[in-house]
Scaffold this active site. Structure first.
Site, PDB file in Angstrom:
ATOM      1  N   ALA A   1       0.743  -1.002  -0.757  1.00 25.95           N
ATOM      2  CA  ALA A   1       0.332   0.359  -0.334  1.00 25.95           C
ATOM      3  C   ALA A   1       1.366   0.972  -0.102  1.00 25.95           C
ATOM      4  O   ALA A   1       0.911   1.604   0.833  1.00 25.95           O
ATOM      5  CB  ALA A   1      -1.030   0.655   1.135  1.00 25.95           C
TER       6      ALA A   1
ATOM      7  N   HIS B   1       7.632   5.730   1.821  1.00 29.78           N
ATOM      8  CA  HIS B   1       8.081   4.371   1.335  1.00 29.78           C
ATOM      9  C   HIS B   1       8.936   4.997  -0.198  1.00 29.78           C
ATOM     10  O   HIS B   1       9.893   4.316   0.183  1.00 29.78           O
ATOM     11  CB  HIS B   1       7.290   3.875   0.843  1.00 29.78           C
ATOM     12  CG  HIS B   1       6.229   2.597   1.654  1.00 29.78           C
ATOM     13  ND1 HIS B   1       4.421   3.036   1.681  1.00 29.78           N
ATOM     14  CD2 HIS B   1       5.994   1.736   3.372  1.00 29.78           C
ATOM     15  CE1 HIS B   1       4.334   2.235   2.316  1.00 29.78           C
ATOM     16  NE2 HIS B   1       5.258   1.699   3.283  1.00 29.78           N
TER      17      HIS B   1
ATOM     18  N   GLY C   1      12.258   4.308   7.866  1.00 27.12           N
ATOM     19  CA  GLY C   1      12.039   5.398   8.094  1.00 27.12           C
ATOM     20  C   GLY C   1      11.346   5.599   9.886  1.00 27.12           C
ATOM     21  O   GLY C   1      11.628   4.937  10.479  1.00 27.12           O
TER      22      GLY C   1
ATOM     23  N   ASP D   1       8.530   5.070  11.779  1.00 24.19           N
ATOM     24  CA  ASP D   1       8.250   3.856  13.319  1.00 24.19           C
ATOM     25  C   ASP D   1       9.852   4.371  13.924  1.00 24.19           C
ATOM     26  O   ASP D   1      10.714   3.342  13.863  1.00 24.19           O
ATOM     27  CB  ASP D   1       8.497   2.847  12.754  1.00 24.19           C
ATOM     28  CG  ASP D   1       7.101   2.811  11.008  1.00 24.19           C
ATOM     29  OD1 ASP D   1       5.989   2.069  11.778  1.00 24.19           O
ATOM     30  OD2 ASP D   1       6.773   2.991  10.399  1.00 24.19           O
TER      31      ASP D   1
ATOM     32  N   SER E   1       0.849   7.334   5.871  1.00 20.91           N
ATOM     33  CA  SER E   1       1.341   5.591   6.495  1.00 20.91           C
ATOM     34  C   SER E   1       0.287   5.493   5.267  1.00 20.91           C
ATOM     35  O   SER E   1      -0.933   5.730   4.967  1.00 20.91           O
ATOM     36  CB  SER E   1       0.210   5.926   7.940  1.00 20.91           C
ATOM     37  OG  SER E   1       0.426   4.968   8.310  1.00 20.91           O
ATOM     38  N   SER E   2      -0.237   3.817   5.479  1.00 19.87           N
ATOM     39  CA  SER E   2      -1.076   2.711   4.838  1.00 19.87           C
ATOM     40  C   SER E   2      -1.947   2.853   5.235  1.00 19.87           C
ATOM     41  O   SER E   2      -3.421   2.970   4.312  1.00 19.87           O
ATOM     42  CB  SER E   2      -0.198   1.916   4.511  1.00 19.87           C
ATOM     43  OG  SER E   2       1.309   1.679   3.866  1.00 19.87           O
TER      44      SER E   2
HETATM   45  P1  AMP Z   1       5.049  -0.758   6.397  1.00 20.07           P
HETATM   46  O1  AMP Z   1       4.532  -0.668   5.178  1.00 20.07           O
HETATM   47  O2  AMP Z   1       4.696   0.815   7.048  1.00 20.07           O
HETATM   48  O3  AMP Z   1       6.273  -1.469   7.180  1.00 20.07           O
HETATM   49  O4  AMP Z   1       6.879   1.220   6.446  1.00 20.07           O
HETATM   50  C1  AMP Z   1       7.683   0.465   5.518  1.00 20.07           C
HETATM   51  C2  AMP Z   1       8.775   1.284   5.697  1.00 20.07           C
HETATM   52  O5  AMP Z   1       9.091   2.241   5.400  1.00 20.07           O
HETATM   53  C3  AMP Z   1       9.336   1.575   7.201  1.00 20.07           C
HETATM   54  O6  AMP Z   1      10.662   2.081   7.399  1.00 20.07           O
HETATM   55  C4  AMP Z   1       8.354   2.562   7.519  1.00 20.07           C
HETATM   56  O7  AMP Z   1       9.253   3.496   8.879  1.00 20.07           O
HETATM   57  C5  AMP Z   1       8.610   3.909   6.075  1.00 20.07           C
HETATM   58  N1  AMP Z   1       7.398   4.506   6.055  1.00 20.07           N
HETATM   59  C6  AMP Z   1       6.217   4.431   6.032  1.00 20.07           C
HETATM   60  N2  AMP Z   1       5.279   5.520   6.240  1.00 20.07           N
HETATM   61  C7  AMP Z   1       6.442   6.737   6.105  1.00 20.07           C
HETATM   62  C8  AMP Z   1       6.480   8.294   5.964  1.00 20.07           C
HETATM   63  N3  AMP Z   1       5.492   8.779   5.761  1.00 20.07           N
HETATM   64  N4  AMP Z   1       7.982   8.081   5.877  1.00 20.07           N
HETATM   65  C9  AMP Z   1       8.987   7.930   5.870  1.00 20.07           C
HETATM   66  N5  AMP Z   1       9.021   6.415   5.989  1.00 20.07           N
HETATM   67  C10 AMP Z   1       8.050   6.323   6.023  1.00 20.07           C
END
Ligand code: AMP
Length: 279
Positions: A30, A35, A145, A148, A183-184
């Site tokens: 997503a 990302h 990111g 988190d 955020s997703s």
């Molecule tokens: P996720 O798909 O939510 O597991 O995120 C995958 C990676 O993308 C993780 O390292 C997150 O911290 C990073 N990430 C998600 N949202 C953001 C954002 N708004 N800014 C920077 N990094 C992000």
């Protein structure tokens, strides 16, 4: 860009490229600009960029959250292709967990606070999948990111414990125009909720000004208060911590690296964000 579903194919393909540096971005799909900022940095700094898209069941402590989690594989592929990604690794659950992963990681005080406290088992699941993905990709650098914030600390600790020769790179939070951290899960908000959600980043930003004349405890109380005017907001926690140890601080002078971390429900959707007070 090539799409790969099997670990063996992934390893054979990476080996065949005979590159000097492999960069890796683990995601749950997503995909959005948050990302993609990680992917772009990875593309820039490495000969080969691998991005995984895998909704990892072992890190969800809430079954509904796992079922609700958005999945947009076609759009993800298009975004990754446009960002210059070389390999999209999109495995099945069976491929990543042919049998149950019973490993129990220990992260000490890093996991007894914030997300670790409010989402029991979450970081163990994160460590399980990230270590499996690291073993599959064998990257030189991996990108995470700062959104988190606690996850970055956990991953760095895991890399140290397991002695992975991988450099962990923390990338800044990417925000929507309103300030809301991308955020997703934002896609699960109604239009009205998405507008309301801007309050989270606004309050965090304003709290840095409030903090200049007030104590840590007063700042925490002030942040909490800002969300009491709307029933749809329900605070999980707001903590002001040392950015390295993640332990709550009592005084601003307790650390040179001070971060405020929030987890808050808006309706049924849980959102997280953070802000630097120092460092
Ligand atoms: P996720 O798909 O939510 O597991 O995120 C995958 C990676 O993308 C993780 O390292 C997150 O911290 C990073 N990430 C998600 N949202 C953001 C954002 N708004 N800014 C920077 N990094 C992000």
């Amino acid at each position: 860009m090539i799409i790969i579903e099997k670990i063996a194919d992934l390893q054979a393909y990476i080996k065949s490229k005979q590159v000097k540096s492999v960069g890796f971005v683990p995601t749950m799909g997503a995909l959005h600009e948050g990302h993609i900022s990680l992917v772009k940095q990875c593309v820039q700094e490495n000969d080969l960029c691998v991005v995984s898209v895998f909704v990892n069941p072992t890190q969800f402590n809430d079954k509904n959250d796992l079922e609700r989690y958005p999945r947009t594989p076609e759009a993800d592929q298009a975004l990754l292709r446009a960002a210059g990604c070389d390999i999209a690794f999109m495995p099945s659950v069976q491929e990543m967990y042919p049998e149950e992963d019973t490993r129990q990681f220990q992260f000490g005080a890093l996991e007894t606070v914030m997300e670790g406290k409010y989402r029991p088992g979450h970081f163990n699941g994160v460590a399980q999948i990230v270590s499996k993905l690291f073993d599959a990709v064998l990257p030189n650098k991996a990108y995470f990111g700062e959104k988190d914030f606690q996850q970055v600390a956990i991953i760095r600790d895991m890399v140290k414990q397991l002695q992975y020769p991988i450099e962990i790179i923390a990338c800044p939070i990417i925000r929507e125009e309103s300030g809301l951290a991308r955020s997703s899960r934002n896609t699960l908000l109604t239009d009205e909720q998405r507008k309301k959600a801007a309050l989270i980043a606004q309050v965090l930003t304003k709290s840095t000004t409030f903090a200049t004349n007030n104590t840590v405890a007063e700042t925490i109380q002030w942040v909490n208060q800002q969300f009491t005017h709307d029933d749809e907001f329900r605070m999980d926690y707001y903590e002001i911590v040392d950015g390295n140890t993640l332990q709550p601080i009592d005084n601003w002078n307790d650390s040179d690296f001070v971060v405020g971390c929030i987890a808050i429900y808006l309706g049924k959707i849980r959102l997280i964000d953070n802000i630097h007070y120092k460092g």
